[in-house]
Scaffold this motif. Structure first.
Motif, PDB file in Angstrom:
ATOM      1  N   VAL A 137      -5.450   8.708   8.446  1.00  0.00           N
ATOM      2  CA  VAL A 137      -4.834   7.461   9.131  1.00  0.00           C
ATOM      3  C   VAL A 137      -3.737   7.014   8.472  1.00  0.00           C
ATOM      4  O   VAL A 137      -3.762   6.927   7.081  1.00  0.00           O
ATOM      5  CB  VAL A 137      -6.015   6.450   8.944  1.00  0.00           C
ATOM      6  CG1 VAL A 137      -5.644   5.133   9.516  1.00  0.00           C
ATOM      7  CG2 VAL A 137      -7.290   6.665   9.833  1.00  0.00           C
ATOM      8  N   VAL A 138      -2.758   6.914   9.067  1.00  0.00           N
ATOM      9  CA  VAL A 138      -1.479   6.042   8.544  1.00  0.00           C
ATOM     10  C   VAL A 138      -1.444   4.688   8.948  1.00  0.00           C
ATOM     11  O   VAL A 138      -1.105   4.284  10.287  1.00  0.00           O
ATOM     12  CB  VAL A 138      -0.284   6.729   9.067  1.00  0.00           C
ATOM     13  CG1 VAL A 138       0.829   6.016   8.567  1.00  0.00           C
ATOM     14  CG2 VAL A 138      -0.246   8.265   8.650  1.00  0.00           C
ATOM     15  N   PHE A 139      -1.444   3.619   8.250  1.00  0.00           N
ATOM     16  CA  PHE A 139      -1.447   2.297   8.557  1.00  0.00           C
ATOM     17  C   PHE A 139      -0.187   1.560   8.339  1.00  0.00           C
ATOM     18  O   PHE A 139       0.230   1.706   7.098  1.00  0.00           O
ATOM     19  CB  PHE A 139      -2.873   1.542   7.715  1.00  0.00           C
ATOM     20  CG  PHE A 139      -2.566   0.139   8.112  1.00  0.00           C
ATOM     21  CD1 PHE A 139      -2.743  -0.359   9.246  1.00  0.00           C
ATOM     22  CD2 PHE A 139      -2.270  -0.837   6.954  1.00  0.00           C
ATOM     23  CE1 PHE A 139      -2.838  -1.872   9.580  1.00  0.00           C
ATOM     24  CE2 PHE A 139      -2.010  -2.342   7.076  1.00  0.00           C
ATOM     25  CZ  PHE A 139      -2.517  -2.850   8.316  1.00  0.00           C
ATOM     26  N   MET A 140       0.278   1.138   9.288  1.00  0.00           N
ATOM     27  CA  MET A 140       1.652   0.451   9.187  1.00  0.00           C
ATOM     28  C   MET A 140       1.290  -1.069   8.745  1.00  0.00           C
ATOM     29  O   MET A 140       1.133  -1.963   9.693  1.00  0.00           O
ATOM     30  CB  MET A 140       2.601   0.514  10.376  1.00  0.00           C
ATOM     31  CG  MET A 140       4.029  -0.033  10.136  1.00  0.00           C
ATOM     32  SD  MET A 140       5.169   0.377  11.288  1.00  0.00           S
ATOM     33  CE  MET A 140       5.000  -0.701  12.495  1.00  0.00           C
ATOM     34  N   SER A 141       1.620  -1.358   7.488  1.00  0.00           N
ATOM     35  CA  SER A 141       1.613  -2.962   7.242  1.00  0.00           C
ATOM     36  C   SER A 141       3.145  -3.315   7.333  1.00  0.00           C
ATOM     37  O   SER A 141       3.840  -3.111   8.122  1.00  0.00           O
ATOM     38  CB  SER A 141       1.242  -2.736   5.785  1.00  0.00           C
ATOM     39  OG  SER A 141       0.991  -4.206   4.992  1.00  0.00           O
ATOM     40  N   THR A 142       3.506  -4.051   6.145  1.00  0.00           N
ATOM     41  CA  THR A 142       4.756  -4.975   6.517  1.00  0.00           C
ATOM     42  C   THR A 142       5.371  -5.436   5.071  1.00  0.00           C
ATOM     43  O   THR A 142       4.646  -5.471   4.162  1.00  0.00           O
ATOM     44  CB  THR A 142       4.638  -6.086   7.397  1.00  0.00           C
ATOM     45  OG1 THR A 142       5.661  -7.074   7.209  1.00  0.00           O
ATOM     46  CG2 THR A 142       3.345  -6.913   6.835  1.00  0.00           C
ATOM     47  N   CYS A 143       6.607  -5.497   5.127  1.00  0.00           N
ATOM     48  CA  CYS A 143       7.279  -6.025   3.828  1.00  0.00           C
ATOM     49  C   CYS A 143       6.869  -7.546   3.602  1.00  0.00           C
ATOM     50  O   CYS A 143       7.189  -8.193   2.604  1.00  0.00           O
ATOM     51  CB  CYS A 143       8.660  -5.852   3.884  1.00  0.00           C
ATOM     52  SG  CYS A 143       9.736  -6.764   5.078  1.00  0.00           S
ATOM     53  N   MET A 144       6.493  -8.367   4.751  1.00  0.00           N
ATOM     54  CA  MET A 144       6.259  -9.625   4.630  1.00  0.00           C
ATOM     55  C   MET A 144       4.939 -10.188   3.898  1.00  0.00           C
ATOM     56  O   MET A 144       4.418 -11.095   3.805  1.00  0.00           O
ATOM     57  CB  MET A 144       6.129 -10.196   6.124  1.00  0.00           C
ATOM     58  CG  MET A 144       6.969  -9.941   6.980  1.00  0.00           C
ATOM     59  SD  MET A 144       8.609 -10.558   6.401  1.00  0.00           S
ATOM     60  CE  MET A 144       8.176 -12.558   6.606  1.00  0.00           C
ATOM     61  N   VAL A 145       4.126  -8.941   3.201  1.00  0.00           N
ATOM     62  CA  VAL A 145       3.174  -9.370   2.290  1.00  0.00           C
ATOM     63  C   VAL A 145       3.923  -9.803   0.886  1.00  0.00           C
ATOM     64  O   VAL A 145       2.985 -10.150   0.034  1.00  0.00           O
ATOM     65  CB  VAL A 145       2.294  -7.952   2.130  1.00  0.00           C
ATOM     66  CG1 VAL A 145       1.383  -7.888   3.534  1.00  0.00           C
ATOM     67  CG2 VAL A 145       3.028  -6.924   1.493  1.00  0.00           C
ATOM     68  N   TYR A 146       5.156  -9.335   0.549  1.00  0.00           N
ATOM     69  CA  TYR A 146       5.460  -9.276  -0.777  1.00  0.00           C
ATOM     70  C   TYR A 146       6.059 -10.815  -1.239  1.00  0.00           C
ATOM     71  O   TYR A 146       6.308 -11.741   0.003  1.00  0.00           O
ATOM     72  CB  TYR A 146       6.926  -8.570  -0.779  1.00  0.00           C
ATOM     73  CG  TYR A 146       6.624  -7.192  -0.999  1.00  0.00           C
ATOM     74  CD1 TYR A 146       5.622  -6.738  -1.825  1.00  0.00           C
ATOM     75  CD2 TYR A 146       6.761  -6.256  -0.078  1.00  0.00           C
ATOM     76  CE1 TYR A 146       5.501  -5.383  -2.212  1.00  0.00           C
ATOM     77  CE2 TYR A 146       6.641  -4.728  -0.144  1.00  0.00           C
ATOM     78  CZ  TYR A 146       5.808  -4.337  -1.222  1.00  0.00           C
ATOM     79  OH  TYR A 146       5.610  -3.119  -1.542  1.00  0.00           O
ATOM     80  N   ASP A 147       5.901 -11.090  -2.440  1.00  0.00           N
ATOM     81  CA  ASP A 147       6.778 -12.316  -2.868  1.00  0.00           C
ATOM     82  C   ASP A 147       8.163 -12.207  -2.647  1.00  0.00           C
ATOM     83  O   ASP A 147       8.600 -10.969  -2.533  1.00  0.00           O
ATOM     84  CB  ASP A 147       6.165 -12.608  -4.434  1.00  0.00           C
ATOM     85  CG  ASP A 147       6.610 -13.831  -4.758  1.00  0.00           C
ATOM     86  OD1 ASP A 147       6.979 -14.738  -4.006  1.00  0.00           O
ATOM     87  OD2 ASP A 147       6.184 -14.265  -5.923  1.00  0.00           O
TER      88      ASP A 147
END
Length: 335
Positions: A137-147
């Motif tokens: 499984v390749v899960f695409m998350s996001t840079c919007m999780v970062y501080d």
């Protein structure tokens, strides 16, 4: 290989599908078309290696049906992706992004280890009567999780600080993905592409900033920037993003990892408007709808992707904007 791409009719998903088909894989796309569009995948419909299924990752029965096909890799891109919408309607975002990911992980686990398989210590005991098959499984998350970023850029060790239910839902999903890798030995990777743009991105209010700015300039409309415009983004061209996503699936070294993708260059939204606009239309600064959800500086450190899977971006911002502009212009001429 046989691939499943959830959200494959979306802007980024269709480029992932194209790359997989170009490399002679069989591809099934699952998309509920809430954000994706059939015209994005129109060119693939006569390809014998391509199949489209309209369905939702929240629908367990639909997923059970689809997973009767055994998949070598599941590229899980289906999600609610709008930050502002997530603030107005957090429940939809949570169920799509977190619960939908859980449903995918469960089907991948059943495929690889069977419904009767059980763990004995850190090893699996499988039921010989079940037809199991390896799955990643390749899960695409996001840079919007970062501080917010410092000048050195954001590495995968950078603090996370979700400022919207979208970011929070993605972190919840990430944690489930990594837990399945650790608890069940399910091959999986979490990827965090930075702000992606390019052909096939929507140009209306729900689109990306690059596409919206280009479209407005072509139509002679004002460019409206939320807030001061001093917020920065690391803008990743979609072809580079698709390469990164696909490579993450191919590489065993990526398993169990969180990996960023970006360019290492950030621009302010004001600078971006100048690059695209070149003084052709008026630029306005308007009140931010949800200023609390704004991350003021995003800049990627992609050294882990380069070291681990041999990926680096090929397109500069200017090259990507030029290709995107040509595509938007050509699309308008066809209408």
């Amino acid at each position: 290989m046989n691939m499943l791409v959830t959200g494959g009719a979306g802007f980024i998903g269709r480029w992932v599908v194209k790359k997989l088909l170009d490399e002679n894989h069989s591809v099934i796309v699952l998309d509920n078309l809430s954000n994706g569009r059939l015209e994005n995948i129109e060119e693939f419909k006569d390809n014998s290696n391509f199949k489209f299924v309209k369905g939702d990752v929240r629908d367990k029965d639909k997923l059970d049906e689809i997973f009767k096909d055994k998949f070598d890799i599941v590229y899980h891109l289906a999600a609610s992706i709008n930050v502002q919408d997530s603030i107005d309607d957090p429940e939809t975002t949570f169920f799509n992004d977190a619960v939908g990911t859980f449903n995918i992980l469960e089907r991948a686990r059943f495929q690889m280890f069977g419904k009767n398989g059980r763990m004995d210590g850190d090893s699996w005991i499988l039921d010989s009567e079940e037809n199991t098959y390896p799955c990643k499984v390749v899960f695409m998350s996001t840079c919007m999780v970062y501080d917010v970023s410092g000048s050195e850029g954001i590495s995968e060790c950078h603090p996370i600080k979700p400022v919207s239910p979208y970011g929070g839902s993605k972190i919840a999903a990430e944690n489930m993905v990594l837990s399945y890798y650790s608890a069940y030995k399910l091959p999986a990777v979490v990827i965090r592409p930075f702000n992606t743009y390019g052909p096939f991105q929507k140009t209306g209010g729900e689109g990306g900033v690059v596409a919206i700015f280009i479209n407005n300039v072509l139509e002679g409309k004002d460019i409206n920037i939320y807030g001061s415009g001093s917020q920065t983004r690391d803008l990743l061209y979609v072809k580079d993003c698709a390469d990164f996503i696909v490579l993450s699936g191919y590489s065993d070294k990526a398993d169990g990892q969180i990996i960023n993708a970006g360019t290492g260059r950030d621009v302010t939204i004001n600078e971006l408007a100048d690059i695209i606009n070149k003084g052709k239309v008026r630029v306005n600064h308007v009140k931010h709808i949800h200023p609390q959800s704004e991350i003021m500086k995003l800049k990627c450190n992609y050294s882990k992707a380069k070291k681990l899977i041999g990926w680096k971006p090929k397109y500069t911002l200017e090259q990507g904007i030029e290709e995107t502009g040509k595509w938007i212009e050509e699309t308008k001429l066809l209408k």
